[in-house]
Motif scaffolding. Sequence first.
Motif, PDB file in Angstrom:
ATOM      1  N   UNK A  23       0.872  -1.170  -0.090  1.00  0.00           N
ATOM      2  CA  UNK A  23      -0.100  -0.081   0.105  1.00  0.00           C
ATOM      3  C   UNK A  23       0.814   1.583   0.122  1.00  0.00           C
ATOM      4  N   UNK A  24       1.882   1.495   0.898  1.00  0.00           N
ATOM      5  CA  UNK A  24       3.207   2.346   0.682  1.00  0.00           C
ATOM      6  C   UNK A  24       3.690   2.691  -0.932  1.00  0.00           C
ATOM      7  N   UNK A  29       4.443   5.160  -6.055  1.00  0.00           N
ATOM      8  CA  UNK A  29       4.445   4.893  -7.457  1.00  0.00           C
ATOM      9  C   UNK A  29       3.196   6.095  -8.217  1.00  0.00           C
ATOM     10  N   UNK A  30       2.296   6.632  -7.393  1.00  0.00           N
ATOM     11  CA  UNK A  30       1.578   7.381  -7.962  1.00  0.00           C
ATOM     12  C   UNK A  30       2.556   8.279  -8.732  1.00  0.00           C
ATOM     13  N   UNK A  31       3.591   9.113  -8.254  1.00  0.00           N
ATOM     14  CA  UNK A  31       4.726  10.438  -8.321  1.00  0.00           C
ATOM     15  C   UNK A  31       5.815   9.155  -8.535  1.00  0.00           C
ATOM     16  N   UNK A 116      -7.120   8.271  -3.553  1.00  0.00           N
ATOM     17  CA  UNK A 116      -7.574   7.262  -2.286  1.00  0.00           C
ATOM     18  C   UNK A 116      -5.683   7.204  -2.184  1.00  0.00           C
ATOM     19  N   UNK A 117      -4.352   7.739  -2.860  1.00  0.00           N
ATOM     20  CA  UNK A 117      -3.147   7.499  -2.097  1.00  0.00           C
ATOM     21  C   UNK A 117      -3.385   8.170  -0.800  1.00  0.00           C
ATOM     22  N   UNK A 122      -2.843   7.014   5.173  1.00  0.00           N
ATOM     23  CA  UNK A 122      -3.051   7.390   6.105  1.00  0.00           C
ATOM     24  C   UNK A 122      -4.004   6.362   7.009  1.00  0.00           C
ATOM     25  N   UNK A 123      -4.306   5.228   6.893  1.00  0.00           N
ATOM     26  CA  UNK A 123      -4.908   3.836   7.569  1.00  0.00           C
ATOM     27  C   UNK A 123      -3.907   2.968   7.676  1.00  0.00           C
ATOM     28  N   UNK A 124      -2.660   3.322   6.315  1.00  0.00           N
ATOM     29  CA  UNK A 124      -1.450   2.485   6.950  1.00  0.00           C
ATOM     30  C   UNK A 124      -0.395   2.525   8.121  1.00  0.00           C
TER      31      UNK A 124
END
Length: 185
Positions: A23-24, A29-31, A116-117, A122-124
């Motif tokens: 998840x991290x 990867x989004x960036x 989504x990221x 925050x949950x992670x």
Amino acid sequence: MSAYKTRLWTYSLPVALLLLAPFNILASLGMDIYLPVVPAMPGILGTSSEVVQLTLTLYMIMLGVGQVVFGPLSDRLGRRPVLILGAIIFVITSFALAGTSSAGLFVLLRLVQAIGASAMLVALFATIRDVYAIMDRDRAVALSQTVGLERFRSDRPSVSTAKDVRLACRHTHVSAGPSIEADSV
């Protein structure tokens, strides 16, 4: 008091890292995957470089703002639903981004991807804090400093990450295979 039932975390540190790290990695990867193609994006989308740079700025802003929104939401609804919802939003928008050729839609989808990221992040981190807050303060500070300093000392990131996991396991009395010293790799 939260509405969801609290369950005891029974996973060892190496298993927890394997469960939570993807998840991290997705959020990063989004960036990271996007940055190398930024110079080519104006031609691909038929827009100006300023619009493409705007997608980077808006992504980072939404990443921060989203955490402010999803933090209390994960306290109320639970970590898992927020984490899974964030992952689903992130993956769906990532596929949609790969198929779009419209600059306006691209900007909008990057904003949604950042939402989504931020939910995932925050949950992670809240999950990690919840699970490992039972460590005494001195050990937790020592562990975070050791892992952080080791990452910056290494010129080989993959080796540094492996050392981080070993050091984290050693400091939390969890076995992750043969021990390695910080300077031996």
